[in-house]
Design an enzyme around this catalytic site. Structure first.
Site, PDB file in Angstrom:
ATOM      1  N   CYS A 121       0.820  -1.216   0.000  1.00  0.00           N
ATOM      2  CA  CYS A 121       0.000   0.000   0.000  1.00  0.00           C
ATOM      3  C   CYS A 121       0.854   1.265   0.000  1.00  0.00           C
ATOM      4  CB  CYS A 121      -0.904   0.028   1.232  1.00  0.00           C
ATOM      5  SG  CYS A 121      -1.942  -1.429   1.450  1.00  0.00           S
ATOM      6  N   ASP A 128      -2.054  -2.906   7.964  1.00  0.00           N
ATOM      7  CA  ASP A 128      -3.162  -3.618   8.600  1.00  0.00           C
ATOM      8  C   ASP A 128      -3.151  -5.098   8.233  1.00  0.00           C
ATOM      9  OD1 ASP A 128      -4.459  -1.466   9.993  1.00  0.00           O
ATOM     10  OD2 ASP A 128      -5.044  -0.679   8.062  1.00  0.00           O
ATOM     11  N   CYS A 140      -2.342   3.512   3.015  1.00  0.00           N
ATOM     12  CA  CYS A 140      -3.050   2.457   3.742  1.00  0.00           C
ATOM     13  C   CYS A 140      -4.039   3.074   4.735  1.00  0.00           C
ATOM     14  CB  CYS A 140      -2.039   1.570   4.468  1.00  0.00           C
ATOM     15  SG  CYS A 140      -2.720   0.107   5.270  1.00  0.00           S
ATOM     16  N   GLU A 151      -8.499  -4.234  14.375  1.00  0.00           N
ATOM     17  CA  GLU A 151      -9.476  -4.826  13.466  1.00  0.00           C
ATOM     18  C   GLU A 151      -9.503  -6.342  13.632  1.00  0.00           C
ATOM     19  OE1 GLU A 151      -9.209  -1.618   9.781  1.00  0.00           O
ATOM     20  OE2 GLU A 151      -8.271  -3.590   9.600  1.00  0.00           O
ATOM     21  N   SER A 194     -12.227  -4.877   9.704  1.00  0.00           N
ATOM     22  CA  SER A 194     -11.583  -4.388   8.503  1.00  0.00           C
ATOM     23  C   SER A 194     -12.637  -4.004   7.482  1.00  0.00           C
ATOM     24  CB  SER A 194     -10.678  -5.488   7.930  1.00  0.00           C
ATOM     25  OG  SER A 194     -10.297  -5.188   6.610  1.00  0.00           O
TER      26      SER A 194
END
Length: 606
Positions: A84, A116, A155, A495, A520
């Protein structure tokens, strides 16, 4: 200290930032606006000789540039090891070159982020949300006396982090989204895949249902381990953010619809020539912002936040958009609440067949006109405000006018008259389990009401272990309650894609999920997050017990456990806060400062 800042010490407490000396907004020379409003503090005369010596050493070419050229900071949220963000340093170099061609001084610098996807399901996930990029961009912009700011995030949290930093320093600014990745392809599954496929396949792997398709006459001989390896090697083809309508693309589309990026930024793929051209155009746009004195808080208005919520509902964006937009709004001094999200959700149809619940990806949407073409549809229908100002100096409607309308034969965006769901997929729930609110993602594909028996886990790792052991099984409806994962309890509000995707991959359709943590943008199913108050501060979720009946109702916006008020009071009286998991370092600071999710989980609201 500047006298204006000293005067603040005698004023009533209110949200305020440090003032930095600068030229008047209407300052001119020879009839042209002066653009070095802040940097002139240290570059004019000889009041700051040390600063000027350092700037000469850093690359200021001569005395003329020292006295007159504006300083533009270029903040890349770059680091290696995450697709990302790994290309953002190079994009920043393109931006820097274009700024220098405008006769301005361009100073590229870096801030950090956390992947993430890499940290998902592990201890590193707790580090994902504390606002490193916000703080560092604010710090560099102010301390270095930059006159303007161009940010390049990639991201999830990067985007709101950059916008919050812009709102704090409030100097002319533009965001350039790093762009989406290409769509992956699994040779063994013989279909397009993406990062979410990895987690859902893991669920099928655990429950021994991961296999090649047997309906197309192709090979079916590969083992589940070979299939997992193939998915892992091909889910992410290269640079760019995760390809579905996950959190990164959600926030990028929201911010573009607020007027803080160039048109098309959110759907332009990361490695496309169009993304390079966007970086080149940024210099013209930032000069326009400086000349016209267009500042972030001029664009961060209730109308622009309304646009952000509208595009999020229409495209099926992430639950994370709620906490991020709340944080952005509060930072900018714009009143925004959970009630606003529900109000918008009630009136905006869900029309995009995009992952995670749909078939297509952002790269596919780009091919039929991208986000500007969707914006044209919504503006024409009176659902999106095309009259808001933007960083180009034009209105949103003027920005999108050159873009094509959606093709008549395209299948990604449904007609407004025939939506996937007549109202938004994000629902704000309240009840005795979440008196301060919770956020549900309910596309309607799993129904709008779920009643099940609670099974409680004090951390996601406990649920992951239960899934690994095959303990969550088909049959009677079960509501899996994962607690002590909120902003303070995590700490960090991690998440929970690993567990939610595993449940989808295992096809456990009898399961719903409730947590005081987050999900997420790639999560889908019957999921409810952001429960407030969180367990760590003694919210009712802390006293849910195995066997309690839990009701999730998107029609009545209710999240309720079948426990009487008297019994709930008894349980609450007996509850004791657990010992803190961390008492030193960055997560300890975060846990000490952070507020609740229903107000943006901010760390400076004290």
């Amino acid at each position: 200290m500047d006298p204006s800042n000293l005067e603040k010490q005698s004023l009533p407490e209110e949200p305020r930032f440090l003032d930095f000396p600068h030229l008047p907004d209407d300052a001119t020379r020879d009839g042209k606006p002066l653009l070095n409003k802040y940097s002139s503090t240290i570059t004019k005369g000889h009041d700051f000789p040390g600063a000027q010596a350092m700037l000469y050493a850093a690359g200021v070419p001569d005395a003329e540039a020292m006295k007159n050229s504006p300083h533009v900071g270029i903040a890349s949220v770059w680091w290696e090891g995450n697709p990302c963000n790994m290309h953002l340093l190079d994009l920043g170099k393109i931006v820097k070159e274009s700024v220098q061609k405008q006769g301005m001084l361009a100073w590229q610098y870096n801030t950090i982020g956390v992947s993430d996807a890499i940290t998902m399901g592990g201890e590193g996930k707790d580090n994902s949300r504390h606002p490193t990029d916000t703080d560092s961009i604010e710090t560099v912009t102010c301390a270095q006396h930059h006159d303007a700011c161009i940010t390049l995030p990639g991201c999830d949290k990067n985007m709101p982090g950059c916008i919050m930093a812009m709102a704090r320093h409030n100097r002319p600014s533009i965001m350039i989204y790093g762009g989406t990745t290409a769509v992956g392809y699994s040779n063994l599954l013989r279909k397009p895949i993406n990062i979410s496929t990895c987690y859902e396949a893991h669920g099928a792997y655990l429950y021994n249902t991961l296999a090649q398709p047997d309906s197309d006459g192709g090979d079916t001989s590969k083992t589940k381990d070979e299939i997992m390896t193939d998915i892992e090697q091909h889910a992410c083809p290269g640079a760019g953010a995760c390809g579905g309508m996950y959190t990164a693309n959600t926030m990028a589309t929201a911010i573009e619809s607020m007027g803080l990026t160039l048109p098309g930024s959110s759907s332009t793929p990361a490695t496309s020539n169009a993304k390079m051209r966007e970086c080149n155009k940024a210099a013209d746009a930032i000069r326009t912002c400086m000349e016209r004195n267009i500042k972030p808080r001029d664009l961060l208005t209730k109308r622009s936040f309304e646009n952000a919520m509208v595009i999020t509902m229409a495209l099926g964006g992430s639950t994370n958009s709620v906490v991020h937009l709340l944080a952005m709004a509060t930072t900018a001094g714009v009143p925004l609440s959970l009630a606003d999200f529900q109000r918008v959700s009630d009136k905006i149809p869900f029309i995009a067949d995009l992952a995670p619940s749909g078939k297509y990806y952002m790269a596919d949407l780009y091919e039929i006109g991208g986000v500007p073409s969707v914006q044209k549809l919504l503006v024409a229908a009176g659902l999106l405000d095309g009259a808001i100002p933007t960083v180009t100096g034009k209105t949103l409607a003027q920005n999108i006018d050159p873009f094509p309308s959606l093709p008549q034969d395209q299948v990604i965006i449904h007609p407004l008259a025939h939506p996937i769901k007549a109202t938004g997929h994000l629902q704000i729930l309240t009840g005795n389990l979440a008196p301060g609110g919770a956020v549900a993602k309910i596309t309607g594909k799993e129904g709008i009401r779920f009643v099940g028996t609670a099974r409680v886990f004090d951390k996601e790792t406990q649920l992951d272990a239960a899934l690994n052991r095959g303990e969550i099984t088909p049959g009677a409806n079960v509501v899996l309650v994962v607690r002590y994962e909120g902003p303070r309890g995590g700490p960090g509000m991690p998440e929970q894609l690993k567990s939610s995707a595993a449940i989808m991959g295992a096809k456990l359709t009898n399961v719903a999920l409730v947590t005081d943590g987050r999900y997420s943008g790639a999560s889908h199913g019957f999921i409810v997050g952001h429960v407030v108050p969180e367990a760590a501060v003694g919210g009712p979720i802390a006293v849910v017990r195995d066997g309690d009946t839990v009701t999730i109702d998107a029609a009545t916006n209710e999240l309720h456990m079948d426990v009487s008020a008297e019994e709930l009071a008894t349980r609450m009286a007996a509850w004791r806060a657990p010992r803190k998991t961390v008492t030193r370092g960055v997560l300890a600071k975060y846990a000490h400062l952070v507020g609740d999710a229903s107000h943006g989980a901010l760390t400076d609201q004290f």
